[in-house]
Design an enzyme around this catalytic site. Structure first.
Site, PDB file in Angstrom:
ATOM      1  N   SER A 106      46.648  38.083  42.005  1.00 20.97           N
ATOM      2  CA  SER A 106      47.649  39.141  42.118  1.00 20.97           C
ATOM      3  C   SER A 106      47.070  40.405  41.481  1.00 20.97           C
ATOM      4  CB  SER A 106      48.919  38.698  41.379  1.00 20.97           C
ATOM      5  OG  SER A 106      49.883  39.719  41.443  1.00 20.97           O
ATOM      6  N   SER A 137      46.647  32.671  48.002  1.00 16.70           N
ATOM      7  CA  SER A 137      46.023  31.439  48.533  1.00 16.70           C
ATOM      8  C   SER A 137      44.940  30.915  47.591  1.00 16.70           C
ATOM      9  CB  SER A 137      45.490  31.651  49.942  1.00 16.70           C
ATOM     10  OG  SER A 137      44.747  32.845  50.097  1.00 16.70           O
ATOM     11  N   SER A 183      44.544  42.084  42.696  1.00 16.85           N
ATOM     12  CA  SER A 183      43.118  42.255  43.010  1.00 16.85           C
ATOM     13  C   SER A 183      42.907  43.274  44.131  1.00 16.85           C
ATOM     14  CB  SER A 183      42.476  40.910  43.388  1.00 16.85           C
ATOM     15  OG  SER A 183      43.132  40.342  44.502  1.00 16.85           O
ATOM     16  N   GLY A 184      44.005  43.656  44.800  1.00 21.13           N
ATOM     17  CA  GLY A 184      43.901  44.696  45.827  1.00 21.13           C
ATOM     18  C   GLY A 184      44.061  44.201  47.252  1.00 21.13           C
ATOM     19  N   LYS A 185      44.533  42.980  47.428  1.00 15.35           N
ATOM     20  CA  LYS A 185      44.670  42.424  48.788  1.00 15.35           C
ATOM     21  C   LYS A 185      45.545  43.321  49.671  1.00 15.35           C
ATOM     22  CE  LYS A 185      46.501  38.562  47.278  1.00 15.35           C
ATOM     23  NZ  LYS A 185      46.511  38.879  45.833  1.00 15.35           N
ATOM     24  N   SER A 186      46.750  43.600  49.197  1.00 11.43           N
ATOM     25  CA  SER A 186      47.690  44.393  50.014  1.00 11.43           C
ATOM     26  C   SER A 186      47.166  45.803  50.233  1.00 11.43           C
ATOM     27  CB  SER A 186      49.057  44.486  49.333  1.00 11.43           C
ATOM     28  OG  SER A 186      49.637  43.224  49.268  1.00 11.43           O
TER      29      SER A 186
HETATM   30  P1  ADP Z   1      47.488  42.260  45.517  1.00  8.95           P
HETATM   31  O1  ADP Z   1      47.997  42.457  46.912  1.00  8.95           O
HETATM   32  O2  ADP Z   1      46.150  41.574  45.472  1.00  8.95           O
HETATM   33  O3  ADP Z   1      48.491  41.650  44.588  1.00  8.95           O
HETATM   34  P2  ADP Z   1      47.845  45.109  45.269  1.00  8.95           P
HETATM   35  O4  ADP Z   1      47.088  45.710  46.410  1.00  8.95           O
HETATM   36  O5  ADP Z   1      49.333  44.929  45.406  1.00  8.95           O
HETATM   37  O6  ADP Z   1      47.163  43.704  44.925  1.00  8.95           O
HETATM   38  O7  ADP Z   1      47.596  45.914  43.938  1.00  8.95           O
HETATM   39  C1  ADP Z   1      46.348  46.462  43.591  1.00  8.95           C
HETATM   40  C2  ADP Z   1      46.585  47.671  42.666  1.00  8.95           C
HETATM   41  O8  ADP Z   1      45.320  48.172  42.227  1.00  8.95           O
HETATM   42  C3  ADP Z   1      47.287  48.810  43.389  1.00  8.95           C
HETATM   43  O9  ADP Z   1      48.207  49.384  42.492  1.00  8.95           O
HETATM   44  C4  ADP Z   1      46.138  49.774  43.703  1.00  8.95           C
HETATM   45  O10 ADP Z   1      46.565  51.103  43.795  1.00  8.95           O
HETATM   46  C5  ADP Z   1      45.221  49.564  42.512  1.00  8.95           C
HETATM   47  N1  ADP Z   1      43.796  49.881  42.758  1.00  8.95           N
HETATM   48  C6  ADP Z   1      43.004  50.643  41.989  1.00  8.95           C
HETATM   49  N2  ADP Z   1      41.759  50.733  42.485  1.00  8.95           N
HETATM   50  C7  ADP Z   1      41.743  50.012  43.604  1.00  8.95           C
HETATM   51  C8  ADP Z   1      40.735  49.720  44.584  1.00  8.95           C
HETATM   52  N3  ADP Z   1      39.471  50.181  44.480  1.00  8.95           N
HETATM   53  N4  ADP Z   1      41.066  48.898  45.620  1.00  8.95           N
HETATM   54  C9  ADP Z   1      42.320  48.397  45.717  1.00  8.95           C
HETATM   55  N5  ADP Z   1      43.315  48.642  44.842  1.00  8.95           N
HETATM   56  C10 ADP Z   1      43.044  49.447  43.786  1.00  8.95           C
END
Ligand code: ADP
Length: 199
Positions: free
Chosen positions: A33, A105, A35-38
């Protein structure tokens, strides 16, 4: 199940996708959670859409509002959640679309189950390899804070394991790379595998 016979469609998935000048595939984003998936899956969705490709994005939280709203977070329910998601992704790919999914996952066996639904080369595992400290410091939904306080049990990375993919097709570290750099890598991969055209 015994009296249910599979109907072959007259239009194949290849015909459906060639109508759209694209090849169907599933980009399966997996990782902790935060890590930036969404974020990356959405940005890729936008980038592909702008290039004229027909895409669809399935997001973990959204699916749990509808199709999987009867499931919780027990081991059995997590497996069933991923099984349903995998089958839905397959249906979208059968419709000729480029599909992206964003689900933690955490278990290798679940990801393998989905991989097996797809022909070779069409399941693209994207491992979001950001360190736990980075994910926890971002805490976009405040879930780590709750997990550390004991308000959420079995939270991946805290008191539930994340099994690191051994051979992901793509590995991205969002603590080291910007969103734009991640999207460039993904687009380059899709072009290299001839899943989309180079433009
Ligand atoms: P997940 O879906 O894995 O739970 P999210 O995409 O919801 O993760 O959250 C990732 C967070 O990290 C967001 O708030 C996003 O703006 C931030 N972030 C900072 N740098 C990056 C990057 N290089 N790539 C993706 N997200 C980033």
């Amino acid at each position: 199940m015994n009296n249910i016979v599979w109907h072959d469609h007259k239009i194949t998935r290849a015909e459906r996708s060639s109508n759209k000048n694209q090849k169907p595939c599933l980009l399966w984003f997996t990782g902790l959670s935060g890590s930036g998936k969404s974020t990356i899956a959405n940005a890729l969705d936008v980038a592909l859409h702008e290039r004229g490709y027909h895409t669809f994005l399935l997001d973990g939280d959204n699916v749990r509002h509808g199709l999987c709203n009867d499931l919780g977070f027990s081991d059995n329910d997590r497996v069933e959640n991923i099984r349903r998601v995998g089958e839905v992704c397959k249906l979208f790919a059968d419709a000729g679309l480029i599909v992206m999914s964003a689900f933690i996952s955490p278990f290798t066996s679940d990801r393998r189950m989905v991989r097996k639904l797809f022909p070779a080369g069409e399941f693209i595992e994207v491992f979001m390899d950001a360190p736990l400290e980075t994910c926890e410091s971002r805490d976009p939904k405040g879930l780590y804070k709750k997990a550390r306080a004991g308000e959420i049990k079995h939270f991946t990375g805290i008191d539930s394991p994340y099994e690191v993919p051994s051979h992901p097709e793509i590995r991205l570290d969002t603590s080291q790379n910007t969103v734009e750099e991640c999207i460039d890598s993904l687009i380059a991969y899709l072009i290299d595998r001839k899943l989309i055209a180079s433009k």
